[in-house]
Design an enzyme around this catalytic site. Sequence first.
Site, PDB file in Angstrom:
ATOM      1  CD  GLU A  96      84.450  -2.543  -3.957  1.00 48.59           C
ATOM      2  OE1 GLU A  96      85.401  -3.224  -4.416  1.00 48.59           O
ATOM      3  OE2 GLU A  96      84.535  -1.881  -2.904  1.00 48.59           O
ATOM      4  CB  VAL A 143      90.533 -11.075  -9.473  1.00 49.19           C
ATOM      5  CG1 VAL A 143      91.410 -11.988 -10.324  1.00 49.19           C
ATOM      6  CG2 VAL A 143      89.248 -11.801  -9.071  1.00 49.19           C
ATOM      7  CD  GLU A 144      95.882  -8.475  -4.589  1.00 47.26           C
ATOM      8  OE1 GLU A 144      96.942  -9.120  -4.476  1.00 47.26           O
ATOM      9  OE2 GLU A 144      95.451  -7.695  -3.717  1.00 47.26           O
ATOM     10  CB  CYS A 200      88.055  -3.458  -6.580  1.00 53.54           C
ATOM     11  SG  CYS A 200      89.424  -2.354  -6.175  1.00 53.54           S
TER      12      CYS A 200
HETATM   13  N1  THU Z   1      90.220  -3.607  -2.949  1.00 53.78           N
HETATM   14  C1  THU Z   1      88.937  -3.979  -3.244  1.00 53.78           C
HETATM   15  O1  THU Z   1      88.674  -5.124  -3.621  1.00 53.78           O
HETATM   16  N2  THU Z   1      87.960  -3.043  -3.115  1.00 53.78           N
HETATM   17  C2  THU Z   1      88.154  -1.763  -2.688  1.00 53.78           C
HETATM   18  O2  THU Z   1      87.213  -0.966  -2.686  1.00 53.78           O
HETATM   19  C3  THU Z   1      89.471  -1.358  -2.214  1.00 53.78           C
HETATM   20  C4  THU Z   1      90.597  -2.288  -2.519  1.00 53.78           C
HETATM   21  C5  THU Z   1      91.294  -4.596  -3.110  1.00 53.78           C
HETATM   22  C6  THU Z   1      92.195  -4.361  -4.290  1.00 53.78           C
HETATM   23  C7  THU Z   1      93.466  -5.072  -3.864  1.00 53.78           C
HETATM   24  O3  THU Z   1      93.369  -6.423  -4.276  1.00 53.78           O
HETATM   25  C8  THU Z   1      93.438  -5.022  -2.351  1.00 53.78           C
HETATM   26  O4  THU Z   1      92.140  -4.598  -1.978  1.00 53.78           O
HETATM   27  C9  THU Z   1      94.462  -4.055  -1.759  1.00 53.78           C
HETATM   28  O5  THU Z   1      94.338  -2.796  -2.328  1.00 53.78           O
END
Ligand code: THU
Length: 135
Positions: free
Chosen positions: A58, A46-47, A56
């Site tokens: 996780e 979720v950005e 992230c």
């Molecule tokens: N991202 C994750 O959801 N998990 C990770 O372990 C690495 C990165 C996401 C964060 C962001 O929305 C996108 O990947 C690019 O970095």
Amino acid sequence: MISIDWDALRVAALAATTHAYAPYSGLAVGCAALVTDGRVISGCNVENASYGVTLCAECTMIGELHMGGGGQLVAFVCVDGSGTSLTPCGRCRQVLYEAAAPGMLLETGAGFRTIDELLPEAFGPASLPTPLDDA
Ligand code: THU
């Protein structure tokens, strides 16, 4: 010992990517894990316009872990929107470590790894002066 259905975890992780909110990176991420009690939990990234506060996949998955009663993670997969395995970032390795069952397995971009291989010499609950009873 609980048996791990890796295909089911991959399916759940891929389904989670469809909920991702990733307008900035364009990278939809989904993850899923098997809990010691047999539950399968999942999460998506979720950005945020303030990039640094992005969650992230996780992190949202760990929210589901606790909302569902807690427990420890036995196995974990993380994928992008096409189903390709991703390796958790450093911060998420720490997040996962806190919830890991001993010997937790992760499918990563480089193959299967234990949590201890991904985060050697970890700082965890046992590192604190007053460790948790059930850590
Ligand atoms: N991202 C994750 O959801 N998990 C990770 O372990 C690495 C990165 C996401 C964060 C962001 O929305 C996108 O990947 C690019 O970095």
